[in-house]
Motif scaffolding. Structure first.
Motif, short mmCIF file in Angstrom:
data_model
loop_
_atom_site.label_atom_id
_atom_site.label_comp_id
_atom_site.label_asym_id
_atom_site.label_seq_id
_atom_site.Cartn_x
_atom_site.Cartn_y
_atom_site.Cartn_z
N ALA A 330 0.84 -1.19 0.00
CA ALA A 330 0.00 0.00 0.00
C ALA A 330 0.87 1.24 0.00
N CYS A 331 0.43 2.27 -0.72
CA CYS A 331 1.16 3.53 -0.83
C CYS A 331 0.19 4.68 -0.53
N CYS A 332 0.46 5.39 0.57
CA CYS A 332 -0.38 6.51 0.97
C CYS A 332 0.10 7.79 0.30
N SER A 337 -5.22 9.56 0.02
CA SER A 337 -5.67 8.41 -0.76
C SER A 337 -4.60 7.33 -0.77
N CYS A 338 -4.98 6.15 -1.27
CA CYS A 338 -4.06 5.00 -1.25
C CYS A 338 -4.08 4.30 -2.60
N GLN A 340 -1.96 0.85 -4.72
CA GLN A 340 -1.07 -0.29 -4.58
C GLN A 340 0.14 -0.05 -5.49
N CYS A 346 6.10 4.13 -5.63
CA CYS A 346 5.24 4.84 -4.67
C CYS A 346 5.66 6.31 -4.60
N GLN A 351 3.80 1.64 2.72
CA GLN A 351 3.36 1.07 3.99
C GLN A 351 3.94 -0.31 4.29
N CYS A 357 -4.19 -1.63 0.71
CA CYS A 357 -4.89 -0.39 1.03
C CYS A 357 -6.07 -0.62 1.95
N CYS A 362 -4.70 5.88 5.58
CA CYS A 362 -3.81 6.90 5.05
C CYS A 362 -4.27 8.28 5.53
#
Length: 883
Positions: A330-332, A337-338, A340, A346, A351, A357, A362
């Protein structure tokens, strides 16, 4: 660092090492049980992924290759930390040879040889030390290993930090406690190279440079060609045709005929029926390297070739790799927002591997995530938390960092207004839990004014910078992390300091100046004033030499010394000891001896630096004659890695001697000068070659007897070392344990015969010394050497036996490399007649039994027969004949 394809490649052991190929060039690994490894320490040794390339680091150790042999295979004991899961996660390796170890500081790639080997290096299944792996690679063509007494070598794993943590070379107890770590991009903060008082757990096999001495591949030996004329991983028609086309061709010492693929393990350097049968037997075998194919967030597939993965649009992870190395999470993003993404893709806060996510919350980035939202900051301490920050700022405009592409990641912005006319210090030094960078700008989107990555004396790669400002002047302050996602919390301290006059040392002159004025004068600014601070060193010149007694121990410090101007010493008096004075800052001492005798001058001090030493004799500085010098000594223990010493120098009563202390290539630092004088009539214990001891001996008398002298000691207080000394007039003594020794396999089951060249007319008894080891894919000590069957033969000029007798065992107390016991065997040949060679050989049944490894001698010639005929060997062998 050495691979051991089969027992037939193991010919010998070499000084300070334990195992071998055709010849062991270096072995600091020892037995396969890991008993020579220090598990408490490790040396960082790794090629990182591109985003961490500033930390690329290689462990370099040196070895003696005065014979100029080529390398054929290498091994390293590898371990790791910080997420390391094992050698299976290593994706490749690089082998390097350097003309000098310090050349690695210019670039990790060796100037003599630098070869990349794709895929996970082969692991030795016989290695048993938990937590470490013994990995190795073999040369397809002989490696250029240089020539000289101090050739540098490194074996550097390619290992992604984000996938498999950090790797390091294990530390061995075998060696001279001297190696180097090279970090050309400076990420670790110790400069481009640093000396370490350790031994890297490396092993190198070598040979003559003839490709026919190299082992064949472990599989698909008949893959000798392909559609493009080079091996392609498949045994097919191209390979059969190549074997037929080169049929009856032989090697010429510089190349192996293309069709030579049998017998194992080395081939026979000629293309014949054996090779054709091997090609037919292996027809349709597929040995193309396979591994995982990573599609990022779209998944992963295993057992792909590189070409198959490219066709599928994936990223091939290397031979033997698995999908465990293909990660995403997961990438905030800064708006909360999030998505993948892989760690590389990213654009926000990653994360963690395999995170989703749906499982993370996030939060939006802080308001000062961008310059336009900068918070006001003031003198004093301010808490910093960049956990939620994204990397939104511009690339750094200069090279103030150790990164390949200078950038501050997960950065936060502040506005500061100066409160004084002076130097403002911005600091996270020792106050942040991640590696930080600080930069100053005149405005948002404006000019970068200053930057600092790693400040001196700050732990954890934290930062500090000083910038001259006037009261009311405003700057934008940007602080963040060295690498993407490596976020944390800490404190930034700000202080505005009004400069004051201080002691400015310009050489030995002192001026009371402001810091910037001192810099303009080329001086060194110090707090205090010239009334309280002394510039320079009091004994910085010959005329100011400090008088000391003999015996005595005197502390010194050359850190503030300068070049005394006495001129370069004559290094021909100590050639090969690395004096390398090069205008070194130096300090001087003088001593007047009370009586005739000898004097030892030692700079051994475990906390000191790399010293250089020169000794002069004369009544004053205008009449001095250089009488001795030394760069690196090897007489004492418990010293720094490189220390200097002059020992046993003859001295005359009433004479004055001047001692000049500098450093290798201008090095400086603190140390201890120890003088020891021994009077001409001083008595002591003298240990003789037969291990007997004589009390009350003068040093000169003991030397004349070939003994070892212990000043002011009695025989009752010393333990005389065992010495092997053939006194019959027809023999060659074993190379001593502290010499450049080699032990070569001489065993019937292993298929090796050796013969020492002699000139004999009769032999009642013949004695030979060597090691007794067991080879079963790796070496271990033979626990019953006294039961090992041994024969000693006398051979004529055609290597035919004219006398053969079984040999009886005798133990010694001598250890080689502190690990391998020396054993002796004596045969009663009772032969009368001429002979040309002595041949000693154990009679094992092959792998798993005790083998004899014949110890070298410093003189003489020898021959070896590996089953293909007798040939000259590169070293002599020990023997002692009683006629």
């Amino acid at each position: 660092m050495k691979t051991l394809p089969s027992c037939l490649c193991i010919l010998g052991l070499t000084a300070g090492t334990a195992m071998g190929g055709a010849t062991v060039l270096m072995d600091q690994i020892g037995l396969d049980d890991g008993s020579s490894i220090d598990p408490a320490n490790i040396l960082a040794n790794q090629y990182f992924e591109a985003s961490f390339s500033a930390y690329d680091v290689g462990v370099v150790d040196d070895f003696d290759n005065t014979a100029g042999l080529s390398g054929s295979s290498a091994q390293m004991v590898v371990g790791g930390w910080n997420g390391y899961t094992g050698a299976a996660g290593i994706s490749a390796a690089q082998i390097n040879f350097y003309s000098s170890p310090i050349d690695a500081g210019l670039g990790l790639a060796g100037d003599l040889t630098s070869i990349d080997y794709a895929g996970t290096p082969l692991a030795d299944p016989n290695w048993t030390l938990a937590g470490y792996d013994l990995i190795g690679v073999s040369a397809s063509l002989p490696w250029n290993a240089g020539s000289g007494a101090q050739v540098g070598f490194s074996f550097i794993p390619v290992n992604e930090f984000g996938v498999n943590g950090q790797t390091g070379a294990a530390i061995s107890t075998i060696g001279n406690n001297q190696c180097w770590q090279a970090n050309p991009n400076g990420g670790f903060g110790f400069g481009t190279i640093q000396e370490q008082p350790n031994n890297a757990a490396y092993r190198i096999l070598g040979g003559t440079g003839d490709p026919c001495d190299l082992p064949l591949p472990a599989a698909c030996q008949a893959d000798v060609s392909g559609p493009n004329g080079v091996p392609d991983g498949l045994v097919g028609v191209d390979d059969i045709l190549s074997i037929i086309e080169t049929f009856n061709e032989s090697g010429n010492g510089e190349s192996r005929p293309q069709g030579d693929c049998a017998p194992m393990p080395h081939g026979d350097c000629v293309v014949n029926v054996d090779d054709l049968l091997t090609g037919i037997e292996q027809f349709n075998q597929d040995c193309t390297p396979r591994g995982a194919c990573c599609y990022g967030v779209d998944g992963c597939a295993e057992d792909f070739t590189n070409a198959e993965c490219d066709d599928a649009g994936g990223d091939w992870l290397g031979q033997g790799s698995s999908c465990a190395a293909c990660v995403s999470g997961a990438c905030c993003l800064s708006d909360g927002s999030c998505i993948q993404a892989t760690p590389e893709d990213c654009g926000g806060a990653y994360q963690g591997d395999s995170s989703a996510c749906a499982d993370v919350v996030c939060e939006p980035a802080p308001d000062n995530n961008d310059c336009e939202g900068a918070f006001d900051i003031f003198d004093g301490d301010t808490g910093i938390d960049n956990t939620l920050a994204t990397s939104s700022g511009p690339a750094l405009a200069d090279e103030c960092t150790t990164q390949t592409d200078p950038q501050i990641f997960n950065d936060l912005w502040y506005t500061y207004t100066a409160t004084c006319n002076g130097t403002v210090t911005f600091s996270t030094c020792n106050q942040f839990d991640v590696d930080t960078i600080i930069a100053l700008y005149d405005d948002c989107g404006g000019l970068q004014l200053a930057c600092n990555d790693d400040a001196a004396d700050c732990t954890g790669f934290t930062s500090e910078l000083g910038y001259s400002m006037t009261a009311g002047e405003t700057v934008k302050v940007r602080v963040g992390s060295w690498s993407e996602g490596a976020v944390g919390t800490g404190v930034m301290s700000i202080s505005c300091d009004i400069p004051v006059d201080g002691a400015c040392c310009v050489g030995e002159d002192c001026l009371d100046l402001m810091p910037m004025d001192c810099a303009d004068f080329g001086g060194v600014y110090n707090e205090g004033d010239c009334n309280t601070y002394e510039c320079g060193t009091s004994n910085d010149t010959c005329e100011d030499a400090q008088a000391v007694d003999c015996p005595s121990a005197t502390a010194f410090d050359s850190s503030t010394a300068s070049d005394s101007g006495f001129g370069e010493p004559d290094d021909t008096q100590c050639a090969g000891t690395y004096l390398d004075w090069t205008g070194s800052p130096d300090v001087w001492f003088s001593t007047t001896v009370a009586g005739d005798g000898t004097m030892d001058i030692s700079l051994c001090d475990a906390s000191s630096y790399d010293t250089s030493l020169v000794l002069y004799e004369g009544s004053d500085c205008g009449s001095l004659t250089q009488v001795a010098c030394n760069g690196d000594a090897s007489v004492e223990t418990g010293c720094q890695s490189f220390y200097s010493g002059i020992y046993g120098h003859p001295v005359t009563a009433g004479s004055t001697y001047y001692i000049r202390i500098g450093g290798w290539q201008g090095a400086t630092g603190p140390g201890t000068l120890t003088l020891t004088c021994v009077g001409a009539n001083e008595e002591g214990a003298c240990c003789l070659a037969d291990e007997s001891c004589l009390d009350g001996q003068l040093a000169s008398d003991c030397s004349a007897l070939g003994g070892t002298w212990f000043v002011s000691q009695a025989c009752a207080d010393v333990t005389c070392p065992q010495v092997i000394n053939c006194t019959t007039g027809n023999g060659a003594n074993p190379t001593t344990a502290d010499g450049a020794w080699t032990a070569g396999t001489a065993d019937a089951g292993a298929g090796y015969q050796r013969a020492a060249e002699v000139l004999g007319t009769s032999a009642q008894d013949v004695t030979c010394y060597g090691l007794s080891l067991v080879y079963a894919g790796g070496w271990t000590a033979c626990t019953t050497p006294e039961s090992m069957p041994m024969n000693i033969d006398l051979l004529d000029g055609a290597y035919a036996s004219v006398s053969s007798a079984p040999a009886t065992y005798e133990a010694t107390t001598i250890l080689y490399a502190g690990v391998y016991a020396l054993h002796g065997w004596t045969a009663n040949n009772a032969y009368s007649g001429s002979f040309n060679y002595v041949s000693a050989q154990s009679q094992s049944g092959g792998d798993g039994e005790c083998w004899y490894l014949w110890m070298s001698a410093d003189t003489g010639n020898s021959s070896i027969n590996d089953g293909t005929g007798w040939a000259a060997e590169a070293f002599g062998l020990n023997y002692c004949i009683v006629e």
